[in-house]
Enzyme design. Structure first.
Site, short mmCIF file in Angstrom:
data_model
loop_
_atom_site.label_atom_id
_atom_site.label_comp_id
_atom_site.label_asym_id
_atom_site.label_seq_id
_atom_site.Cartn_x
_atom_site.Cartn_y
_atom_site.Cartn_z
CG ASP A 13 -1.90 -1.17 1.20
OD1 ASP A 13 -2.26 -1.64 0.11
OD2 ASP A 13 -2.26 -1.65 2.29
CE LYS A 16 2.41 -2.41 -4.40
NZ LYS A 16 2.10 -2.05 -3.00
N GLY A 40 -4.54 -4.23 -3.78
CA GLY A 40 -5.54 -3.23 -4.12
C GLY A 40 -4.77 -1.97 -4.49
CG HIS A 41 -2.08 -1.91 -7.02
ND1 HIS A 41 -1.17 -2.44 -7.88
CD2 HIS A 41 -1.81 -2.47 -5.81
CE1 HIS A 41 -0.39 -3.29 -7.23
NE2 HIS A 41 -0.77 -3.33 -5.97
CD GLN A 223 0.80 -8.90 -2.67
OE1 GLN A 223 1.44 -9.49 -3.51
NE2 GLN A 223 -0.47 -8.60 -2.87
P1 GDP Z 1 -0.74 0.37 -3.55
O1 GDP Z 1 -1.34 -0.91 -3.09
O2 GDP Z 1 0.73 0.43 -3.30
O3 GDP Z 1 -1.08 0.72 -4.97
O4 GDP Z 1 -1.39 1.51 -2.62
P2 GDP Z 1 -2.95 1.66 -2.23
O5 GDP Z 1 -3.69 2.16 -3.41
O6 GDP Z 1 -3.46 0.44 -1.57
O7 GDP Z 1 -2.85 2.75 -1.10
C1 GDP Z 1 -2.25 3.98 -1.33
C2 GDP Z 1 -3.27 5.09 -1.03
O8 GDP Z 1 -2.58 6.32 -1.02
C3 GDP Z 1 -4.34 5.25 -2.09
O9 GDP Z 1 -5.52 5.64 -1.47
C4 GDP Z 1 -3.80 6.34 -2.98
O10 GDP Z 1 -4.82 7.06 -3.65
C5 GDP Z 1 -3.13 7.22 -1.98
N1 GDP Z 1 -1.98 7.99 -2.42
C6 GDP Z 1 -0.96 7.62 -3.25
N2 GDP Z 1 -0.01 8.57 -3.28
C7 GDP Z 1 -0.44 9.55 -2.45
C8 GDP Z 1 0.12 10.79 -2.03
O11 GDP Z 1 1.23 11.18 -2.38
N3 GDP Z 1 -0.60 11.52 -1.13
C9 GDP Z 1 -1.81 11.13 -0.67
N4 GDP Z 1 -2.46 11.92 0.17
N5 GDP Z 1 -2.36 9.97 -1.05
C10 GDP Z 1 -1.67 9.20 -1.92
P1 IMO Z 2 -0.84 -4.14 -2.26
O1 IMO Z 2 -0.41 -4.66 -3.61
C1 IMO Z 2 -0.95 -4.58 2.06
C2 IMO Z 2 -0.99 -8.67 3.62
C3 IMO Z 2 -2.25 -9.10 4.34
C4 IMO Z 2 -1.67 -10.04 5.38
C5 IMO Z 2 -0.55 -10.73 4.60
C6 IMO Z 2 -0.92 -12.10 4.05
O2 IMO Z 2 -2.15 -3.44 -2.29
O3 IMO Z 2 0.25 -3.36 -1.63
P2 IMO Z 2 -2.44 -12.80 1.99
O4 IMO Z 2 -3.90 -12.54 1.71
O5 IMO Z 2 -1.52 -12.25 0.95
O6 IMO Z 2 -2.16 -14.24 2.29
O7 IMO Z 2 -2.15 -12.00 3.36
O8 IMO Z 2 -0.22 -9.86 3.53
N1 IMO Z 2 -1.19 -8.15 2.26
C7 IMO Z 2 -1.13 -6.86 1.93
N2 IMO Z 2 -0.98 -5.76 2.71
N3 IMO Z 2 -1.03 -4.46 0.72
C8 IMO Z 2 -1.15 -5.54 -0.07
O9 IMO Z 2 -1.10 -5.47 -1.42
C9 IMO Z 2 -1.24 -6.81 0.53
N4 IMO Z 2 -1.40 -8.07 0.06
C10 IMO Z 2 -1.34 -8.88 1.13
O10 IMO Z 2 -2.91 -8.01 4.93
O11 IMO Z 2 -1.08 -9.31 6.42
MG MG Z 3 -2.87 -1.58 -1.83
#
Ligand code: GDP
Ligand code: IMO
Ligand code: MG
Length: 427
Positions: A13, A16, A40-41, A223
């Site tokens: 998270d 990416k 979840g991206h 991840q």
């Molecule tokens: P990922 O799994 O690495 O793609 O990240 P996620 O989407 O799960 O979580 C990142 C969160 O941060 C999302 O809600 C994005 O919209 C938000 N986000 C990404 N870059 C920034 C930033 O520079 N500032 C803020 N405020 N939010 C950001």
């Molecule tokens: P993105 O791509 C954050 C975590 C789960 C749990 C552990 C194992 O959005 O960054 P799993 O279901 O993979 O067997 O769970 O890994 N986890 C993540 N945490 N971002 C993710 O993906 C994750 N994918 C798995 O919360 O702790």
């Molecule tokens: Mg994510």
């Protein structure tokens, strides 16, 4: 640069999705190479706000071919739902390919994920319950079913029958729950196969041609490094490798063809699920970050644990991935804080550790050693150049570069595509 890998550098998270969407402007091919719909991206761009679990975040750029690589475990129903959602928003999904080598998440994987977590009781890992662990275990055990199998109904039936017989024995004899019905799964997956047939293909030739022609290729990680089964906080990890090394295996691109490895770090750190996290803030600062940043899981909605930037973990990440540069995201979240802290080492039994321990039990006993820097207490989300950042923010970024021995190439100051500062151009 031709092939650029975007890698999660913390516990996932990191942003990416946003970084890939931003970098795709210049890409020809974007490949997801690991994980499954546990990822979840989030992408916020002129088309709207999207949470992608399987489809590469480059799909919004019309010039790009998007590939779900062999290293991804695919839940076909989730993929179809995602394709439908994009098409509803006018996004063309015909440029999407699914590798015929990609393994499928089957209903029993999801069932086992839940049963195994239940069995772990208080020691539960906090998985996403998406069937990821059992699916990758089956891949290693040579019990997996791959997307290409859906294209040959007869062979698929033979394989599914054999695997399901074994799975049902475990369900009934070990867990004491009802067996699953072969016909139901078979019919359901054949219908997924029919709908997915236009997307399933061998993708190796597309990937190799792009690499040979030196076209810009982006590898989208899922991840983060600290969730890697080898280098993460085992057993509180996921089941496929999110590392730069994993992108070779999960995409079919050889290591010597990867030109740049970009590590995505948040300006602080978060974790969702169980396992040790030395810099976790269980106080009002942690709460403030969570609410300001809306730190709730994109996939499960669970509150993310928030903490100060951990440079000890960060160094492990830089080393194991060989980062060429860093994308530092969510700097804007720290805008309101009077003081920002960075963990530079751990205290353990009176000793100072400067490297990340391999044991989660040891890590859980580590106390963070902090360095404090002044906050900048001014808004950064409209800033588009490094020089215009407040001096305290620049100092924070420079200090992170020093502690990690790696240059920052991108800074993200908001979730939207344009809220990005290019410090050094990557392409
Ligand atoms: P990922 O799994 O690495 O793609 O990240 P996620 O989407 O799960 O979580 C990142 C969160 O941060 C999302 O809600 C994005 O919209 C938000 N986000 C990404 N870059 C920034 C930033 O520079 N500032 C803020 N405020 N939010 C950001
Ligand atoms: P993105 O791509 C954050 C975590 C789960 C749990 C552990 C194992 O959005 O960054 P799993 O279901 O993979 O067997 O769970 O890994 N986890 C993540 N945490 N971002 C993710 O993906 C994750 N994918 C798995 O919360 O702790
Ligand atoms: Mg994510």
């Amino acid at each position: 640069m031709s092939v650029v890998a975007v890698i999660g550098a913390q516990w996932g998270d990191e942003g990416k999705g946003k970084v890939v969407d931003f970098l795709t402007e210049k890409a020809k091919v974007v490949i997801r190479f690991s994980g499954g719909d546990n990822a979840g991206h989030t992408v916020i761009n002129p088309y709207g706000e999207f949470r992608l679990h399987l489809i590469p975040s480059g799909i919004f750029h019309p010039q790009v071919t998007c590939i779900i690589g062999n290293g991804v475990a695919v839940n076909p129903s989730v993929l179809l739902g995602e394709i439908d959602e994009l098409q509803k928003c006018g996004i063309d999904a015909s440029r999407l390919f699914l590798s015929d080598r990609a393994h499928l998440i089957m209903p029993y994987h999801i069932l086992f994920d839940g049963l195994e977590e239940e069995r772990r009781g208080g020691g539960a890992l906090g998985t996403t319950h998406k069937g990821i662990g059992p699916a990758f275990a089956d891949k290693a055990a040579r019990l997996g079913i791959r997307s290409g199998d859906l294209l040959d109904r007869e062979a698929f039936l033979t394989r599914l029958s054999a695997v399901l017989e074994f799975k049902n024995a475990i369900l009934t004899k070990v867990y004491g729950v009802s067996p699953l019905f072969l016909e139901e799964i078979y019919e359901q997956y054949c219908s997924y196969g029919e709908r997915l047939a236009p997307f399933i293909r061998e993708v190796d030739s597309v990937v190799q041609v792009a690499v040979l022609r030196k076209e810009p290729v982006l590898l989208e990680g899922a991840q983060g490094t600290l969730l890697d089964p080898d280098f993460g906080t085992y057993p509180y990890v996921t089941s496929s490798s999110p590392l730069a090394g994993g992108c070779c295996i999960g995409s079919g691109i050889g290591p010597t063809n990867i030109d740049y490895v970009l590590g995505v770090f948040k300006a602080y750190i978060t974790r969702v699920g169980g396992g040790p996290m030395p810099t976790e803030l269980r106080d009002e600062t942690g709460e403030l970050i969570r609410e300001r940043a809306h730190e709730y899981g994109t996939t499960t909605g669970r509150p993310r644990r928030c903490g100060w930037f951990d440079a000890v973990a960060g160094r492990l990440s830089v080393q194991t991935n060989g980062f060429s540069g860093i994308a530092l995201t969510r700097l804007d979240i720290l805008d309101v804080l009077p003081v920002v802290k960075i963990c530079t080492g751990y205290k353990l039994d009176g000793e100072t550790l400067s490297s990340f321990p391999s044991s989660a039990v040891t890590l859980a006993r580590c106390q963070p050693i902090y360095e404090e820097l002044p906050g900048w207490q001014s808004q950064t989300d409209e800033i588009r150049s490094f020089e215009h950042l407040p001096s305290e923010a620049r100092r924070y970024v420079t200090r992170l570069e020093e502690l990690l021995s790696c240059p920052v190439g991108l800074i993200s100051v908001g979730p939207r595509r344009e809220q990005t500062i290019v410090v050094k151009s990557i392409w």
